[in-house]
Design a protein around this motif. Structure first.
Motif, mmCIF file in Angstrom:
data_model
loop_
_atom_site.group_PDB
_atom_site.id
_atom_site.type_symbol
_atom_site.label_atom_id
_atom_site.label_comp_id
_atom_site.label_asym_id
_atom_site.label_seq_id
_atom_site.Cartn_x
_atom_site.Cartn_y
_atom_site.Cartn_z
ATOM 1 N N TYR A 91 11.495 19.092 12.157
ATOM 2 C CA TYR A 91 12.479 19.663 11.230
ATOM 3 C C TYR A 91 13.734 20.141 11.967
ATOM 4 O O TYR A 91 14.828 20.116 11.406
ATOM 5 C CB TYR A 91 11.846 20.791 10.411
ATOM 6 C CG TYR A 91 11.193 20.282 9.148
ATOM 7 C CD1 TYR A 91 11.862 20.284 7.937
ATOM 8 C CD2 TYR A 91 9.901 19.760 9.173
ATOM 9 C CE1 TYR A 91 11.277 19.806 6.779
ATOM 10 C CE2 TYR A 91 9.297 19.263 8.031
ATOM 11 C CZ TYR A 91 9.995 19.287 6.836
ATOM 12 O OH TYR A 91 9.415 18.796 5.684
ATOM 13 N N GLU A 92 13.583 20.561 13.199
ATOM 14 C CA GLU A 92 14.760 20.940 13.982
ATOM 15 C C GLU A 92 15.676 19.731 14.192
ATOM 16 O O GLU A 92 16.901 19.834 14.057
ATOM 17 C CB GLU A 92 14.328 21.505 15.339
ATOM 18 C CG GLU A 92 15.488 21.989 16.194
ATOM 19 C CD GLU A 92 15.033 22.609 17.496
ATOM 20 O OE1 GLU A 92 15.895 22.833 18.366
ATOM 21 O OE2 GLU A 92 13.826 22.871 17.661
ATOM 22 N N THR A 95 17.224 18.708 10.803
ATOM 23 C CA THR A 95 18.249 19.668 10.384
ATOM 24 C C THR A 95 19.553 19.441 11.145
ATOM 25 O O THR A 95 20.636 19.757 10.642
ATOM 26 C CB THR A 95 17.753 21.112 10.578
ATOM 27 O OG1 THR A 95 16.550 21.294 9.823
ATOM 28 C CG2 THR A 95 18.777 22.132 10.116
ATOM 29 N N ALA A 96 19.459 18.891 12.343
ATOM 30 C CA ALA A 96 20.663 18.565 13.099
ATOM 31 C C ALA A 96 21.281 17.252 12.627
ATOM 32 O O ALA A 96 22.518 17.136 12.527
ATOM 33 C CB ALA A 96 20.340 18.480 14.596
ATOM 34 N N GLU A 98 20.591 15.159 9.608
ATOM 35 C CA GLU A 98 20.865 14.821 8.206
ATOM 36 C C GLU A 98 22.106 15.507 7.625
ATOM 37 O O GLU A 98 22.901 14.842 6.951
ATOM 38 C CB GLU A 98 19.647 15.135 7.351
ATOM 39 C CG GLU A 98 18.498 14.173 7.560
ATOM 40 C CD GLU A 98 17.320 14.490 6.665
ATOM 41 O OE1 GLU A 98 16.824 13.589 5.981
ATOM 42 O OE2 GLU A 98 16.892 15.673 6.653
ATOM 43 N N PRO A 99 22.306 16.811 7.843
ATOM 44 C CA PRO A 99 23.524 17.420 7.293
ATOM 45 C C PRO A 99 24.797 16.773 7.843
ATOM 46 O O PRO A 99 25.786 16.616 7.112
ATOM 47 C CB PRO A 99 23.399 18.883 7.732
ATOM 48 C CG PRO A 99 21.925 19.114 7.850
ATOM 49 C CD PRO A 99 21.399 17.827 8.414
ATOM 50 N N HIS A 100 24.783 16.401 9.120
ATOM 51 C CA HIS A 100 25.941 15.710 9.695
ATOM 52 C C HIS A 100 26.155 14.364 8.996
ATOM 53 O O HIS A 100 27.292 14.017 8.630
ATOM 54 C CB HIS A 100 25.739 15.498 11.189
ATOM 55 C CG HIS A 100 26.768 14.604 11.809
ATOM 56 N ND1 HIS A 100 28.068 15.018 12.041
ATOM 57 C CD2 HIS A 100 26.696 13.301 12.223
ATOM 58 C CE1 HIS A 100 28.750 14.018 12.570
ATOM 59 N NE2 HIS A 100 27.946 12.964 12.686
ATOM 60 N N ARG A 205 27.194 19.436 3.957
ATOM 61 C CA ARG A 205 26.581 19.889 5.207
ATOM 62 C C ARG A 205 25.859 21.228 5.008
ATOM 63 O O ARG A 205 24.725 21.414 5.454
ATOM 64 C CB ARG A 205 27.655 20.049 6.285
ATOM 65 C CG ARG A 205 27.081 20.378 7.677
ATOM 66 C CD ARG A 205 28.194 20.826 8.627
ATOM 67 N NE ARG A 205 29.274 19.874 8.718
ATOM 68 C CZ ARG A 205 29.285 18.803 9.537
ATOM 69 N NH1 ARG A 205 28.245 18.573 10.321
ATOM 70 N NH2 ARG A 205 30.319 17.979 9.562
ATOM 71 N N THR A 206 26.508 22.150 4.312
ATOM 72 C CA THR A 206 25.947 23.488 4.124
ATOM 73 C C THR A 206 24.671 23.457 3.282
ATOM 74 O O THR A 206 23.649 24.063 3.639
ATOM 75 C CB THR A 206 26.985 24.409 3.469
ATOM 76 O OG1 THR A 206 28.125 24.529 4.328
ATOM 77 C CG2 THR A 206 26.404 25.791 3.206
ATOM 78 N N THR A 209 21.796 21.652 5.154
ATOM 79 C CA THR A 209 21.246 22.497 6.220
ATOM 80 C C THR A 209 20.318 23.556 5.636
ATOM 81 O O THR A 209 19.194 23.757 6.125
ATOM 82 C CB THR A 209 22.370 23.172 7.011
ATOM 83 O OG1 THR A 209 23.193 22.165 7.638
ATOM 84 C CG2 THR A 209 21.808 24.084 8.095
ATOM 85 N N ARG A 212 16.967 21.946 4.428
ATOM 86 C CA ARG A 212 16.006 21.627 5.480
ATOM 87 C C ARG A 212 15.427 22.897 6.104
ATOM 88 O O ARG A 212 14.231 22.951 6.417
ATOM 89 C CB ARG A 212 16.663 20.754 6.552
ATOM 90 C CG ARG A 212 16.644 19.263 6.264
ATOM 91 C CD ARG A 212 15.264 18.767 6.019
ATOM 92 N NE ARG A 212 15.169 17.311 5.967
ATOM 93 C CZ ARG A 212 14.105 16.657 5.551
ATOM 94 N NH1 ARG A 212 13.048 17.318 5.124
ATOM 95 N NH2 ARG A 212 14.066 15.332 5.543
ATOM 96 N N GLN A 213 16.236 23.911 6.280
ATOM 97 C CA GLN A 213 15.732 25.149 6.879
ATOM 98 C C GLN A 213 14.712 25.813 5.967
ATOM 99 O O GLN A 213 13.676 26.298 6.436
ATOM 100 C CB GLN A 213 16.901 26.093 7.170
ATOM 101 C CG GLN A 213 17.789 25.619 8.317
ATOM 102 C CD GLN A 213 19.010 26.489 8.498
ATOM 103 O OE1 GLN A 213 19.446 27.201 7.587
ATOM 104 N NE2 GLN A 213 19.602 26.432 9.682
#
Length: 231
Positions: A91-92, A95-96, A98-100, A205-206, A209, A212-213
């Motif tokens: 997930y880390e 999270t880096a 997919e939002p990008h 992006r927001t 993020t 996923r978090q």
């Protein structure tokens, strides 16, 4: 037929058998018909699939490289458990990445036709949620994430994410019935889609993020509290 043509046909047929074994075994694992801890000798697995041992062996080697099984000398293959530390790492990374990818896609102002696969997946999630069909919901959720990266267009990024999605999907399938119905997750997918449709890169992006978090926190809490739950 020349010898070289015959060799080409044989190689193609072998590759097809290996691919078939790989796809079928992965489906058994991801949908927990071969659950975590399942172990069997390779001949038994081949018999289960109605296939010869050689393509099954090669398929298992591929699945071992993806972190789904472990090949145990003289004991065959064992399906690996869903482990909290593994999911934390997965997930880390997601999270880096997919939002990008979502922000880049939104900045291109994608058309309605471009976003049609995401719209379909989101509608399917909403319909599955209304029917409380968690398996259908998980399938549509998985389809949304894969389709988004396909639209982003970076083949290497998609390839990296694919094996992570497989492991995340398996964890989700194992824990689905231990969570509340995924109303919030479904709403977040709709919000991500709205940002993409509006060309709102930072919004995409927001929201992605945060999505996923939150999903990671929920999953890790279950795994750390209960370990791998029974099916």
């Amino acid at each position: 037929m020349s010898d070289s043509q015959s060799d080409t046909v044989d190689l193609s047929a072998r590759s097809s058998r290996v691919s078939d074994a790989y796809v079928r075994l992965k489906d058994e694992i991801l949908n927990n018909r071969m659950p975590a801890g399942f172990q069997a000798p390779e001949p038994d697995i081949a018999q289960r699939l109605g296939m010869s041992r050689t393509p099954v062996r090669e398929a298992l080697i591929r699945l071992q490289a993806e972190g789904l099984v472990e090949l145990v000398p003289r004991r065959g293959a064992r399906v690996l458990p869903v482990v909290a530390d593994d999911m934390r790492e997965i997930y880390e990374i997601l999270t880096a990445l997919e939002p990008h990818a979502a922000a880049v896609l939104a900045a291109r102002s994608p058309s309605a036709a471009d976003l049609a696969p995401l719209e379909t997946a989101t509608c399917d999630m909403e319909a599955a949620l209304s029917a409380e069909d968690l398996r259908a919901w998980a399938e549509a959720d998985d389809r949304f994430h894969r389709a988004l990266l396909d639209l982003h267009g970076n083949a290497r990024l998609s390839a990296i994410a694919a094996s992570l999605y497989d492991q995340a999907h398996r964890a989700r399938m194992v824990t689905l019935k231990m969570r509340a119905l995924p109303h919030q997750s479904t709403a977040e997918h709709r919000e991500i889609l709205t940002c993409l449709r509006n060309g709102d890169a930072e919004g995409a992006r927001t929201v992605f993020t945060a999505h996923r978090q939150r999903a990671a926190r929920e999953l890790l809490n279950i795994l750390e509290t209960y370990g791998l739950p029974p099916l």
